[in-house]
Enzyme design. Sequence first.
Site, PDB file in Angstrom:
ATOM      1  N   LYS A 175       0.885  -1.179   0.000  1.00  0.00           N
ATOM      2  CA  LYS A 175       0.000   0.000   0.000  1.00  0.00           C
ATOM      3  C   LYS A 175       0.915   1.219   0.000  1.00  0.00           C
ATOM      4  CE  LYS A 175      -1.718   3.080   1.929  1.00  0.00           C
ATOM      5  NZ  LYS A 175      -1.446   4.479   1.498  1.00  0.00           N
ATOM      6  N   GLY A 228       6.956   5.810   7.808  1.00  0.00           N
ATOM      7  CA  GLY A 228       6.119   7.010   7.705  1.00  0.00           C
ATOM      8  C   GLY A 228       6.233   7.836   8.963  1.00  0.00           C
ATOM      9  N   SER A 229       5.137   8.501   9.311  1.00  0.00           N
ATOM     10  CA  SER A 229       5.189   9.429  10.440  1.00  0.00           C
ATOM     11  C   SER A 229       5.163   8.672  11.766  1.00  0.00           C
ATOM     12  CB  SER A 229       3.996  10.388  10.370  1.00  0.00           C
ATOM     13  OG  SER A 229       2.800   9.658  10.521  1.00  0.00           O
ATOM     14  N   ASN A 230       5.667   9.334  12.795  1.00  0.00           N
ATOM     15  CA  ASN A 230       5.756   8.702  14.110  1.00  0.00           C
ATOM     16  C   ASN A 230       4.375   8.420  14.687  1.00  0.00           C
ATOM     17  OD1 ASN A 230       6.988   8.663  17.139  1.00  0.00           O
ATOM     18  ND2 ASN A 230       8.519   8.316  15.542  1.00  0.00           N
ATOM     19  N   VAL A 232       1.471   7.841  13.115  1.00  0.00           N
ATOM     20  CA  VAL A 232       0.829   6.694  12.457  1.00  0.00           C
ATOM     21  C   VAL A 232       1.558   5.407  12.826  1.00  0.00           C
ATOM     22  CG1 VAL A 232       0.303   5.638  10.230  1.00  0.00           C
ATOM     23  CG2 VAL A 232      -0.135   8.068  10.580  1.00  0.00           C
ATOM     24  N   GLY A 233       2.885   5.449  12.843  1.00  0.00           N
ATOM     25  CA  GLY A 233       3.662   4.251  13.210  1.00  0.00           C
ATOM     26  C   GLY A 233       3.285   3.752  14.598  1.00  0.00           C
ATOM     27  N   GLU A 250       9.923   2.331  10.688  1.00  0.00           N
ATOM     28  CA  GLU A 250      10.907   3.408  10.682  1.00  0.00           C
ATOM     29  C   GLU A 250      10.101   4.691  10.614  1.00  0.00           C
ATOM     30  OE1 GLU A 250      13.960   3.634  11.251  1.00  0.00           O
ATOM     31  OE2 GLU A 250      14.144   1.462  11.379  1.00  0.00           O
ATOM     32  N   CYS A 284      13.892  11.231   6.054  1.00  0.00           N
ATOM     33  CA  CYS A 284      13.899  10.978   7.503  1.00  0.00           C
ATOM     34  C   CYS A 284      15.296  11.178   8.066  1.00  0.00           C
ATOM     35  CB  CYS A 284      13.336   9.606   7.826  1.00  0.00           C
ATOM     36  SG  CYS A 284      13.917   8.323   6.766  1.00  0.00           S
ATOM     37  N   GLU A 384       9.697  16.486  14.231  1.00  0.00           N
ATOM     38  CA  GLU A 384      10.152  16.335  12.848  1.00  0.00           C
ATOM     39  C   GLU A 384       9.303  17.230  11.951  1.00  0.00           C
ATOM     40  OE1 GLU A 384       9.437  12.601  10.781  1.00  0.00           O
ATOM     41  OE2 GLU A 384      11.527  12.649  10.106  1.00  0.00           O
TER      42      GLU A 384
HETATM   43  P1  ADP Z   1       3.270  11.487   6.051  1.00  0.00           P
HETATM   44  O1  ADP Z   1       2.664  12.413   7.054  1.00  0.00           O
HETATM   45  O2  ADP Z   1       4.711  11.699   5.847  1.00  0.00           O
HETATM   46  O3  ADP Z   1       2.494  11.355   4.780  1.00  0.00           O
HETATM   47  P2  ADP Z   1       2.055   9.096   7.078  1.00  0.00           P
HETATM   48  O4  ADP Z   1       2.507   8.293   8.237  1.00  0.00           O
HETATM   49  O5  ADP Z   1       0.758   9.836   7.187  1.00  0.00           O
HETATM   50  O6  ADP Z   1       3.257  10.056   6.747  1.00  0.00           O
HETATM   51  O7  ADP Z   1       1.976   8.182   5.772  1.00  0.00           O
HETATM   52  C1  ADP Z   1       2.901   7.157   5.479  1.00  0.00           C
HETATM   53  C2  ADP Z   1       2.152   5.966   4.926  1.00  0.00           C
HETATM   54  O8  ADP Z   1       1.256   5.494   5.928  1.00  0.00           O
HETATM   55  C3  ADP Z   1       1.273   6.267   3.712  1.00  0.00           C
HETATM   56  O9  ADP Z   1       1.258   5.150   2.845  1.00  0.00           O
HETATM   57  C4  ADP Z   1      -0.088   6.478   4.327  1.00  0.00           C
HETATM   58  O10 ADP Z   1      -1.164   6.240   3.446  1.00  0.00           O
HETATM   59  C5  ADP Z   1      -0.055   5.435   5.414  1.00  0.00           C
HETATM   60  N1  ADP Z   1      -0.996   5.701   6.517  1.00  0.00           N
HETATM   61  C6  ADP Z   1      -1.371   6.893   7.035  1.00  0.00           C
HETATM   62  N2  ADP Z   1      -2.286   6.715   8.020  1.00  0.00           N
HETATM   63  C7  ADP Z   1      -2.500   5.383   8.126  1.00  0.00           C
HETATM   64  C8  ADP Z   1      -3.330   4.553   8.949  1.00  0.00           C
HETATM   65  N3  ADP Z   1      -4.141   5.074   9.868  1.00  0.00           N
HETATM   66  N4  ADP Z   1      -3.263   3.215   8.757  1.00  0.00           N
HETATM   67  C9  ADP Z   1      -2.435   2.666   7.846  1.00  0.00           C
HETATM   68  N5  ADP Z   1      -1.655   3.390   7.035  1.00  0.00           N
HETATM   69  C10 ADP Z   1      -1.659   4.733   7.169  1.00  0.00           C
END
Ligand code: ADP
Length: 497
Positions: A175, A228-230, A232-233, A250, A284, A384
């Site tokens: 995805k 991705g972002s902290n 969401v991670g 990461e 990052c 960040e």
């Molecule tokens: P950024 O703010 O840098 O876009 P995100 O963490 O939002 O970083 O996005 C990184 C990845 O995580 C993307 O593929 C995004 O679609 C996915 N993502 C964002 N939110 C969710 C979530 N709640 N569940 C699963 N994947 C997510």
Amino acid sequence: MPEKIKNYINGRWVGAASGKTFESRNPADAREVLGVVADSAAADVDAAVRAAKAAYPGWAATPAPKRGEILYRAAEALIRHKADLGAWVTREMGKVLPEALGDVQEAIDMTYYMAGEGRRLCGETVPSELPDKDAKSVRVPVGVFGLITPWNFPVAIPAWKITPALIAGNTVVLKPAEETPICAARLVKILCEAGLPAGVLNLVCGFGETAGEPLVCHPNVDAVSFTGSNAVGGRLSVLAAERHKHFAMEAGGKNPIIIMDDADLSLAVTGALWGAFGTAGQRCTAASRLIVHTAVYDRFVAQITERAGRLRLGNGLHSKTDVGPIVSEAQYHKVLDYIALGAREGARQILGGPHKKGACAHGYFIAPTLFLDVRPTMRIAREEIFGPVVCIFKARSLREAIDLANDSPFGLSAAIYTQNTHHAARAERDLNTGLVYINAATIGAEIQLPFGGTRRTGLGPREAGGRGGALDLYTQWKVIYRDFSGRLQKAQIGETP
Ligand code: ADP
């Protein structure tokens, strides 16, 4: 004409079951729609996971060297498509073309490296404590992997995850970030055309909440790798843990460069510019904190201000551009909000801010931005920002500089510029980050070494590298004891010598 980007499920390109789509736009000129993309939801994720699960037994049983041969062919194909794919990275994500070609090269390097791992997926044989018995460990795949990737390395990061997953015998549902689906679809097409059986690699485009989260939560997804972002991670790590899934992430950095009084100052300024403003700071590992020895502080600030002010903003496809746009409107406003916050917190902005002039009028451009008089407790010093924004600090000694560098929730990358070997050795030992650079900026990791960070940056095994890196995430250990004594033997319960 915009590209039509579909999902790739069980060897076929298909639209979202709902028929919904969304647009991918050029961040250098947001009027340009580059792609119309499948806006997927749980039903699409389910179809992709089913395909991956069905393909798993056959792929896991394929000898790893044979899996490697397909990856070798994929690497060759990526070389043939490098120019085209690189141009798409620039169009869709914004980074300047040489960096975009580097993004593709990283995918090529990783694909070759993992192809080679097909003949090196070694375990150990060790002596048993009992006679007529042997013992060995073998690496086995985990199952179906859900891979969730960001937009800043739209080819390299998917390749970092896909290729080790595949060489180990897992099947995959990717995805990709909603900002860069065209790059992901092209990468998947190239990899699959190299000979992957249907269902081994599947692509589901869409947004995080509607496509990403169902993937993480799907009962037939055995493991998840996220970059991705902290925030969401953190959320996904909980969802995965509740479901007892393997999980690695990461998620960010606030990477410092220390510039000592004995540094080659011109080299340090060049490195800081590259570390901070390469990819418009959207890495990052980007250098977002510069910690400068008081003895050279004024000279350093004067030089970096002058040179950062000369960097040319524009479309990354133009050869004269140094800094491309921010990837999307949402990220653009997020970075501008941080710049406004810096002023409210009492830091002094001496350069930068939004840039809407001339050919940049319709893109998301932010000029290299420098803040002085930053306190380590300010949010701009701790969070960040993921844009071309740098905080500059003063330090009176190496000790103070290292303490400042380590005073961060993140621990991805750190660097020091010094010509004193003692300083370099102390920094190497005491900087608490996953990556340390000596006389080089915080960016530029190579794929044959593990990539990741300490503290809040990461969780689980490291990306990239082989043993000690990605293979530890994409395989699990199986231990086999073979007793050929023909009698009952009990470990630990024998006679004491
Ligand atoms: P950024 O703010 O840098 O876009 P995100 O963490 O939002 O970083 O996005 C990184 C990845 O995580 C993307 O593929 C995004 O679609 C996915 N993502 C964002 N939110 C969710 C979530 N709640 N569940 C699963 N994947 C997510």
